[in-house]
Design an enzyme around this catalytic site. Structure first.
Site, short mmCIF file in Angstrom:
data_model
loop_
_atom_site.label_atom_id
_atom_site.label_comp_id
_atom_site.label_asym_id
_atom_site.label_seq_id
_atom_site.Cartn_x
_atom_site.Cartn_y
_atom_site.Cartn_z
N ASP A 1 -7.60 -2.48 14.60
CA ASP A 1 -8.50 -3.06 14.43
C ASP A 1 -8.80 -4.25 13.69
OD1 ASP A 1 -7.79 -1.99 11.37
OD2 ASP A 1 -8.80 -0.74 11.84
N GLU B 1 -9.82 -1.74 5.92
CA GLU B 1 -10.75 -1.00 7.08
C GLU B 1 -11.72 -1.93 7.01
OE1 GLU B 1 -8.28 0.46 8.54
OE2 GLU B 1 -8.13 2.67 7.91
N ASP C 1 1.24 -1.04 0.10
CA ASP C 1 -0.22 -0.10 0.01
C ASP C 1 0.98 1.41 0.09
OD1 ASP C 1 1.03 -0.48 2.40
OD2 ASP C 1 -0.95 -1.12 3.25
N HIS D 1 -7.18 -5.03 10.69
CA HIS D 1 -6.78 -4.41 9.10
C HIS D 1 -5.35 -5.24 7.99
CE1 HIS D 1 -4.91 -0.02 9.86
NE2 HIS D 1 -3.69 -0.90 9.38
C1 GLP Z 1 -0.78 0.01 8.69
C2 GLP Z 1 -0.31 -0.16 7.07
C3 GLP Z 1 -0.63 -2.04 7.73
C4 GLP Z 1 -0.23 -2.61 9.16
C5 GLP Z 1 -0.09 -1.81 10.19
C6 GLP Z 1 0.08 -2.00 11.53
O1 GLP Z 1 -1.81 0.77 8.32
N1 GLP Z 1 -0.80 0.03 6.17
O2 GLP Z 1 0.08 -2.42 6.39
O3 GLP Z 1 -0.11 -3.63 9.10
O4 GLP Z 1 -0.46 -0.26 9.42
O5 GLP Z 1 1.61 -1.63 11.34
P1 GLP Z 1 2.29 -1.29 12.62
O6 GLP Z 1 2.80 -2.88 11.70
O7 GLP Z 1 3.23 -0.32 12.74
O8 GLP Z 1 1.20 -1.76 14.06
#
Ligand code: GLP
Length: 263
Positions: free
Chosen positions: A141, A148, A72, A143
């Site tokens: 959450d 989302e 992304d 995702h």
């Molecule tokens: C963002 C990214 C996700 C990732 C999530 C969790 O929203 N788009 O791909 O999995 O954050 O991030 P973290 O690993 O910092 O908890």
């Protein structure tokens, strides 16, 4: 689904990196038949990226014949912004390994035609022969990528609006102000991830405990998009003890037990 429970974040990261190294080496990739890797951003994969950089520097793996597709990217954030996923990937991985620039694919959140950008991304994945191993993280959450709660579980690469929860969670990278976090992003869909031959999800820390519980024990639901992994033939979650606080003792013991000989 396999669930690998490691004692710490460091061990989880090393497990994931070793898994990736072994997969690449076993595939013995060539320019004609590269290994196609899907990659995440966020704090969860940082330890794995460090271990992959070390493995590459020590000559235990090469990325010369690896083609990558990132999950992304924010819309409207300049590529050179320190919090763009382009910058993140350069800093944490690509600047330190031998993966040729032309093998790296990251969605362009500044494309003139965002829909065409997304459609072309899916086309490029297909032309590369599909993704061999898609690695991901999970948001608190549940995702996956930027899919989302409420996202279609069969959705493909497209534009998504971020939830307030995600903008608040990611505001730690944007001076603590959720309004500074871009409101939209381009993201592969759950359907894109599910089309990969294998999916490996990294999940660490207490703040992911509810998401892990939903992923493993809950129903398949668009409100926890990671739960779609239950439908994948080769889905793996590697997590640390801290993330296991909400799964039942029985679930915990079962996965520990079936994985004890696979270390
Ligand atoms: C963002 C990214 C996700 C990732 C999530 C969790 O929203 N788009 O791909 O999995 O954050 O991030 P973290 O690993 O910092 O908890």
């Amino acid at each position: 689904m396999r669930v690998i429970i490691e004692p710490t974040y460091e061990k989880l990261s090393q497990w994931a990196a070793d898994y990736v190294v072994n997969k690449i080496n076993a595939a013995n990739p060539t320019p004609e038949k590269p290994f196609v890797l899907g990659l995440p951003t966020g704090s969860s994969p940082i330890g794995m990226y460090k271990a992959l950089v070390a493995a590459c520097k020590e000559g235990r793996v090469s990325f010369k014949n690896v083609v990558t597709f990132n999950m992304d990217e924010y819309v409207g954030l300049p590529e050179e912004h320190p919090e763009s996923y382009h910058s993140f990937m350069a800093t944490n991985l690509f600047n330190h390994i031998d993966c040729p620039k032309e093998n790296v694919h990251i969605l362009n959140g500044n494309a003139e035609d965002l829909e065409a950008e997304c459609a072309n991304y899916e086309k490029m994945i297909a032309e590369a022969g599909g993704i061999d191993l898609f690695i991901g993280g999970i948001g608190p959450d549940g995702h996956i990528a930027f899919n989302e709660p409420g996202s279609s579980l069969s959705g493909r690469t497209r534009i998504k609006t971020l939830t307030t929860d995600t903008r608040v969670a990611n505001s730690r990278f944007f001076g603590g102000n959720p309004d500074n976090v871009p409101a939209t992003a381009l993201t592969v869909g759950p359907g894109t991830v599910m089309a990969a031959k294998e999916v490996l999800i990294l999940c660490n820390g207490h703040n992911k405990a509810r998401a892990l519980q939903a992923a493993i024990e809950g129903p398949v639901t668009q409100m926890w998009t990671i739960s779609v992994l239950q439908m994948h033939e080769h889905g793996i979650i590697v997590c640390d003890e801290a993330a296991c606080e909400s799964i039942t003792h029985g679930t915990y013991k079962y996965f520990k037990d079936i994985e004890k000989d696979n270390l």
